[in-house]
Motif scaffolding. Structure first.
Motif, PDB file in Angstrom:
ATOM      1  N   ALA A   1       0.828  -1.207   0.000  1.00  0.00           N
ATOM      2  CA  ALA A   1       0.000   0.000   0.000  1.00  0.00           C
ATOM      3  C   ALA A   1       0.862   1.256   0.000  1.00  0.00           C
ATOM      4  O   ALA A   1       0.623   2.196  -0.772  1.00  0.00           O
ATOM      5  CB  ALA A   1      -0.934  -0.002   1.208  1.00  0.00           C
ATOM      6  N   PHE A   2       1.888   1.269   0.860  1.00  0.00           N
ATOM      7  CA  PHE A   2       2.760   2.443   0.882  1.00  0.00           C
ATOM      8  C   PHE A   2       3.559   2.542  -0.412  1.00  0.00           C
ATOM      9  O   PHE A   2       3.800   3.642  -0.928  1.00  0.00           O
ATOM     10  CB  PHE A   2       3.707   2.388   2.080  1.00  0.00           C
ATOM     11  CG  PHE A   2       4.500   3.658   2.252  1.00  0.00           C
ATOM     12  CD1 PHE A   2       3.924   4.782   2.816  1.00  0.00           C
ATOM     13  CD2 PHE A   2       5.817   3.733   1.817  1.00  0.00           C
ATOM     14  CE1 PHE A   2       4.645   5.966   2.951  1.00  0.00           C
ATOM     15  CE2 PHE A   2       6.548   4.895   1.946  1.00  0.00           C
ATOM     16  CZ  PHE A   2       5.960   6.023   2.517  1.00  0.00           C
ATOM     17  N   GLY A   3       3.961   1.392  -0.948  1.00  0.00           N
ATOM     18  CA  GLY A   3       4.658   1.398  -2.225  1.00  0.00           C
ATOM     19  C   GLY A   3       3.790   1.952  -3.343  1.00  0.00           C
ATOM     20  O   GLY A   3       4.266   2.689  -4.217  1.00  0.00           O
TER      21      GLY A   3
ATOM     22  N   ASN B   1       8.716  -1.351   6.537  1.00  0.00           N
ATOM     23  CA  ASN B   1       7.739  -0.321   6.189  1.00  0.00           C
ATOM     24  C   ASN B   1       7.914   0.926   7.060  1.00  0.00           C
ATOM     25  O   ASN B   1       7.825   2.056   6.578  1.00  0.00           O
ATOM     26  CB  ASN B   1       6.320  -0.873   6.343  1.00  0.00           C
ATOM     27  CG  ASN B   1       5.299  -0.049   5.578  1.00  0.00           C
ATOM     28  OD1 ASN B   1       5.642   0.722   4.684  1.00  0.00           O
ATOM     29  ND2 ASN B   1       4.036  -0.196   5.921  1.00  0.00           N
ATOM     30  N   ASN B   2       8.199   0.705   8.344  1.00  0.00           N
ATOM     31  CA  ASN B   2       8.440   1.844   9.243  1.00  0.00           C
ATOM     32  C   ASN B   2       9.669   2.635   8.800  1.00  0.00           C
ATOM     33  O   ASN B   2       9.668   3.873   8.797  1.00  0.00           O
ATOM     34  CB  ASN B   2       8.624   1.355  10.679  1.00  0.00           C
ATOM     35  CG  ASN B   2       7.316   0.929  11.317  1.00  0.00           C
ATOM     36  OD1 ASN B   2       6.250   1.433  10.963  1.00  0.00           O
ATOM     37  ND2 ASN B   2       7.379  -0.007  12.254  1.00  0.00           N
ATOM     38  N   ALA B   3      10.746   1.912   8.436  1.00  0.00           N
ATOM     39  CA  ALA B   3      11.966   2.580   8.003  1.00  0.00           C
ATOM     40  C   ALA B   3      11.751   3.321   6.689  1.00  0.00           C
ATOM     41  O   ALA B   3      12.284   4.430   6.485  1.00  0.00           O
ATOM     42  CB  ALA B   3      13.082   1.558   7.866  1.00  0.00           C
ATOM     43  N   TRP B   4      10.983   2.715   5.791  1.00  0.00           N
ATOM     44  CA  TRP B   4      10.719   3.314   4.487  1.00  0.00           C
ATOM     45  C   TRP B   4       9.807   4.533   4.610  1.00  0.00           C
ATOM     46  O   TRP B   4      10.104   5.609   4.073  1.00  0.00           O
ATOM     47  CB  TRP B   4      10.095   2.257   3.580  1.00  0.00           C
ATOM     48  CG  TRP B   4       9.852   2.688   2.160  1.00  0.00           C
ATOM     49  CD1 TRP B   4      10.335   3.803   1.530  1.00  0.00           C
ATOM     50  CD2 TRP B   4       9.081   1.972   1.182  1.00  0.00           C
ATOM     51  NE1 TRP B   4       9.908   3.844   0.228  1.00  0.00           N
ATOM     52  CE2 TRP B   4       9.142   2.735  -0.018  1.00  0.00           C
ATOM     53  CE3 TRP B   4       8.368   0.775   1.193  1.00  0.00           C
ATOM     54  CZ2 TRP B   4       8.488   2.325  -1.182  1.00  0.00           C
ATOM     55  CZ3 TRP B   4       7.734   0.371   0.040  1.00  0.00           C
ATOM     56  CH2 TRP B   4       7.793   1.136  -1.140  1.00  0.00           C
ATOM     57  N   ALA B   5       8.716   4.365   5.334  1.00  0.00           N
ATOM     58  CA  ALA B   5       7.719   5.432   5.407  1.00  0.00           C
ATOM     59  C   ALA B   5       8.120   6.536   6.371  1.00  0.00           C
ATOM     60  O   ALA B   5       7.932   7.720   6.095  1.00  0.00           O
ATOM     61  CB  ALA B   5       6.367   4.839   5.807  1.00  0.00           C
TER      62      ALA B   5
END
Length: 350
Positions: A98-100, A157-161
């Motif tokens: 979803a974030f991607g 996801n935490n590191a990316w977002a």
């Protein structure tokens, strides 16, 4: 003049027809999905009787939209559970995809939407392949592996977002319209979920690889003896489940107003609950994709119904917990009853 012998052929088929109808009715009553359907119908009827707005056109549309994501995830999870495994990382996979998806639209707003769907499913399939490879080649229980990847994927996801969120205004209007536009009154993304359920159900019931999954879940060692490629089938199931989680992640971005680091957190428990409540045996080997989808609809309807009836949120969670325990106990009792019946049948033939 007619004789008794002449009349026998005309009267003989009647008992057989009645017996056949009785067998069909008996088989219908034994369907694992029947109690779930009855509970769903009763719940909707009771809620609409006490709150007429519950089944208004907008209320019905909201019910379908709220169930769509879980229905897709439950279809994939059911395949995994049928093989005597479980995937606890689907919520984290959905969050990453979803974030991607939000990131892709922020970088390239003109990207073709079908390409976004394909990319999301491939991303999910890759994450599913990680789970499947660890389960099949490292021979570590899926519960342990996917519990670990749940936190790994969530950490990524935490590191990316970080603190970044993508909102409805960051995506193309036609992509957001997938959750608004309808076909015969049914939201487009719900129609897509129905297509997924039908396709997976046909695969499971109408193809050799699909039937192999039931054999693996019933007895993996016996499946190997019969020449079924257990490792390859298991790996394929995890990849397929990841692809469906990726699809759900793309649809989540269309359905909800924002995606970020916490997107999809906690969904894995709802997905497993939907499959189990829908009649998929937690010990593997039995259950249907249709049942898992109906279980997903039931759990979402319970939440909506209790909210419409102004019931405290604590009781919503408690009722779902009771349903899960009841489904597991009923399945266990049914399994013991079938085993006893088989032993008695074998005893009569000795």
């Amino acid at each position: 003049m007619s004789t008794p012998l002449d009349q026998r052929p005309a009267t003989a088929p009647a008992p057989r027809a009645a017996h056949g109808e009785g067998n069909r009715f008996s088989r219908l009553l034994k369907q694992r999905e029947l109690p779930v359907i009855v509970a769903l119908v009763a719940l909707v009827a009771y809620t609409s009787a006490n709150n007429p707005a519950f089944l208004s056109p907008q209320g019905t549309k909201d019910l379908l939209l709220n169930a769509t994501i879980i229905v897709i995830l439950a279809a994939g999870q059911a395949m995994v559970i049928i093989t005597r495994n479980v995937d606890l990382s689907v919520g984290s996979v959905l969050g990453l995809v979803a974030f991607g998806t939000g990131t892709v639209f922020s970088i390239a707003p003109e990207v073709p939407i079908p390409l976004v769907f394909l990319g999301g499913m491939l991303f999910g399939a890759l994450l599913g392949a990680v789970n499947g490879a660890l389960v099949t080649f490292a021979k570590v229980p899926a519960l342990v592996i996917t519990l670990g990847t749940l936190y790994i994927f969530r950490g990524l996801n935490n590191a990316w977002a970080g603190g970044t969120q993508y909102f409805a205004g960051d995506r193309p209007a036609e992509f957001g319209a997938l959750s608004v536009d309808t076909v015969l009154g049914i939201p487009v993304i719900t129609v897509l979920a129905l297509v997924v359920v039908v396709a997976v159900a046909v695969f499971m019931g109408g193809t050799r690889p699909g039937r192999d999954l039931y054999a693996i879940g019933s007895d993996p060692d016996a499946a190997r003896l019969f020449g079924i490629p257990v490792a390859r089938r298991t790996l394929t199931v995890f990849i397929a489940n990841g692809a469906l989680a990726g699809l759900a992640g793309v649809l989540y971005t269309s359905r909800f107003n924002a995606v970020g680091a916490t997107t999809g957190a906690g969904l894995e428990l709802d997905v497993v609950a939907a499959a189990v409540v829908g009649g998929v045996a937690i010990f593997g080997g039995s259950g249907t994709i249709l049942g898992a989808a109906i279980g997903a609809v039931l759990l979402n309807t319970i939440t909506s119904s209790l909210t419409a009836l102004q019931v405290d949120k604590f009781w919503q969670q408690a009722i779902v917990g009771v349903l899960i325990l009841a489904a597991i106990l009923i399945d266990r009792l049914a399994g013991l009853r079938r085993a006893k019946h088989l032993r008695e049948k074998e005893g009569r033939h000795v």
